[in-house]
Design a protein around this motif. Sequence first.
Motif, PDB file in Angstrom:
ATOM      1  N   GLU A  48       3.537   4.569  -8.575  1.00  0.00           N
ATOM      2  CA  GLU A  48       4.931   3.810  -8.736  1.00  0.00           C
ATOM      3  C   GLU A  48       4.751   2.599  -7.674  1.00  0.00           C
ATOM      4  O   GLU A  48       6.244   1.700  -8.360  1.00  0.00           O
ATOM      5  CB  GLU A  48       6.466   4.826  -8.309  1.00  0.00           C
ATOM      6  N   ILE A  49       4.442   2.625  -6.390  1.00  0.00           N
ATOM      7  CA  ILE A  49       4.987   0.798  -6.341  1.00  0.00           C
ATOM      8  C   ILE A  49       3.747   0.199  -6.911  1.00  0.00           C
ATOM      9  O   ILE A  49       4.659  -1.181  -6.384  1.00  0.00           O
ATOM     10  CB  ILE A  49       4.474   1.398  -4.567  1.00  0.00           C
ATOM     11  N   TYR A 103      -0.679   0.387   1.047  1.00  0.00           N
ATOM     12  CA  TYR A 103      -0.406   1.380   2.024  1.00  0.00           C
ATOM     13  C   TYR A 103      -1.372   1.070   2.904  1.00  0.00           C
ATOM     14  O   TYR A 103      -2.262   0.660   2.499  1.00  0.00           O
ATOM     15  CB  TYR A 103       0.495   2.259   1.313  1.00  0.00           C
ATOM     16  N   VAL A 104      -1.341   1.251   4.371  1.00  0.00           N
ATOM     17  CA  VAL A 104      -1.947   2.115   5.662  1.00  0.00           C
ATOM     18  C   VAL A 104      -1.818   3.737   5.444  1.00  0.00           C
ATOM     19  O   VAL A 104      -1.350   4.416   5.374  1.00  0.00           O
ATOM     20  CB  VAL A 104      -1.577   1.023   6.352  1.00  0.00           C
ATOM     21  N   GLU A 105      -3.888   4.052   5.313  1.00  0.00           N
ATOM     22  CA  GLU A 105      -3.264   5.416   6.366  1.00  0.00           C
ATOM     23  C   GLU A 105      -5.150   5.484   6.949  1.00  0.00           C
ATOM     24  O   GLU A 105      -5.223   5.105   6.785  1.00  0.00           O
ATOM     25  CB  GLU A 105      -3.359   6.482   4.897  1.00  0.00           C
ATOM     26  N   LYS A 209      -6.747   3.739  11.539  1.00  0.00           N
ATOM     27  CA  LYS A 209      -5.611   2.919  10.658  1.00  0.00           C
ATOM     28  C   LYS A 209      -6.635   2.092   9.667  1.00  0.00           C
ATOM     29  O   LYS A 209      -7.430   1.422  10.078  1.00  0.00           O
ATOM     30  CB  LYS A 209      -4.133   2.480  10.674  1.00  0.00           C
ATOM     31  N   SER A 210      -6.670   2.116   8.023  1.00  0.00           N
ATOM     32  CA  SER A 210      -6.848   1.275   7.051  1.00  0.00           C
ATOM     33  C   SER A 210      -5.987   1.101   5.841  1.00  0.00           C
ATOM     34  O   SER A 210      -5.031   1.773   5.431  1.00  0.00           O
ATOM     35  CB  SER A 210      -8.368   2.338   6.346  1.00  0.00           C
ATOM     36  N   SER A 211      -6.013  -0.210   5.389  1.00  0.00           N
ATOM     37  CA  SER A 211      -4.959  -1.039   4.955  1.00  0.00           C
ATOM     38  C   SER A 211      -6.148  -0.337   3.574  1.00  0.00           C
ATOM     39  O   SER A 211      -7.111  -0.978   3.016  1.00  0.00           O
ATOM     40  CB  SER A 211      -5.392  -2.751   4.304  1.00  0.00           C
ATOM     41  N   ASN A 212      -4.795  -0.302   2.528  1.00  0.00           N
ATOM     42  CA  ASN A 212      -5.367   0.395   1.049  1.00  0.00           C
ATOM     43  C   ASN A 212      -4.923  -0.604   0.022  1.00  0.00           C
ATOM     44  O   ASN A 212      -3.687  -1.167   0.382  1.00  0.00           O
ATOM     45  CB  ASN A 212      -5.230   2.000   0.786  1.00  0.00           C
ATOM     46  N   LEU A 247       8.911   6.153  -0.665  1.00  0.00           N
ATOM     47  CA  LEU A 247       7.428   6.529  -0.590  1.00  0.00           C
ATOM     48  C   LEU A 247       8.602   8.029   0.164  1.00  0.00           C
ATOM     49  O   LEU A 247       7.579   8.705   0.377  1.00  0.00           O
ATOM     50  CB  LEU A 247       7.150   5.642   1.128  1.00  0.00           C
ATOM     51  N   SER A 248       9.592   7.415   0.785  1.00  0.00           N
ATOM     52  CA  SER A 248      11.035   8.543   1.105  1.00  0.00           C
ATOM     53  C   SER A 248      10.969  10.204   0.522  1.00  0.00           C
ATOM     54  O   SER A 248      11.505  11.028   0.777  1.00  0.00           O
ATOM     55  CB  SER A 248      12.410   8.399   1.958  1.00  0.00           C
TER      56      SER A 248
END
Length: 255
Positions: A48-49, A103-105, A209-212, A247-248
């Motif tokens: 969606e983003i 996003y970052v995860e 953390k890793s940038s996607n 996201l929310s």
Amino acid sequence: MKKTLVTLASFLLMNAPFAFAQNSIPIFTSEWRPLVSEQLPRNGPIAEIVAAACKAGAIKIDLKFAPWVRTETMVKSGQAFAAFPYVDTVERRAKYWVSDPIYVEKTVLFFYLGNPKTPATLNELKPDVLKDFHIGSVRGSYLSELMPQLGYDKFVETNSVDNAAQMLQKGRLDFLAIAPSVGKDAFQRLFPTQLDQFLIVQQSPFPPKSSNVMIISKDFPQAKELLTQFNKGLAAIKKSGEYKKILSQHALDLE
């Protein structure tokens, strides 16, 4: 007649960018619940983003789902403009252009309490100790290149997240290296009565953390221009608040 053909060819060449802009741009992804899935509303929050960023950047997209290995093949061959989400690595930057972070995860190590091999070792999970265990992840992830480089000869690639989760629960894997949101979703769907048996190692050898990102084909027509448009669109939805709203709505704590 010959003059007419030359004139027509010149017209088409001059107007190629305009004609191309009217067509849908192929972008590939794969199952990565709860972030991306054909089974989720609007294909999940990250899809969606990406769609919102493309719309803000005036890019019309044709989103296609395929196995992870094929998504990368399509981009590398220039048959697709981009694929997502992929962890941003040095190796990938050598093959593709990459977008700004979507996003970052982080990547974590899950283990299963029912496996007698793992609980006793959790206090000493140093990189060298981990080499004695079977660590699994999904084929096509950045770990496919990283783990052999680190000397993890017992690294196991699986065809899907669900396959990896099932192997962990059966003791065929000692650890599952994956994003926490993805692992928790799989355990909740597959083993809802055993959720307290799947835990995360507190100290792991992976970056915190890793940038996607989207990986971008260097051989796709107008790829550089499209990448610039996408990055502008992504910045626009972050500035407007649309990014956080998406996201929310999915109750995800991602950056």
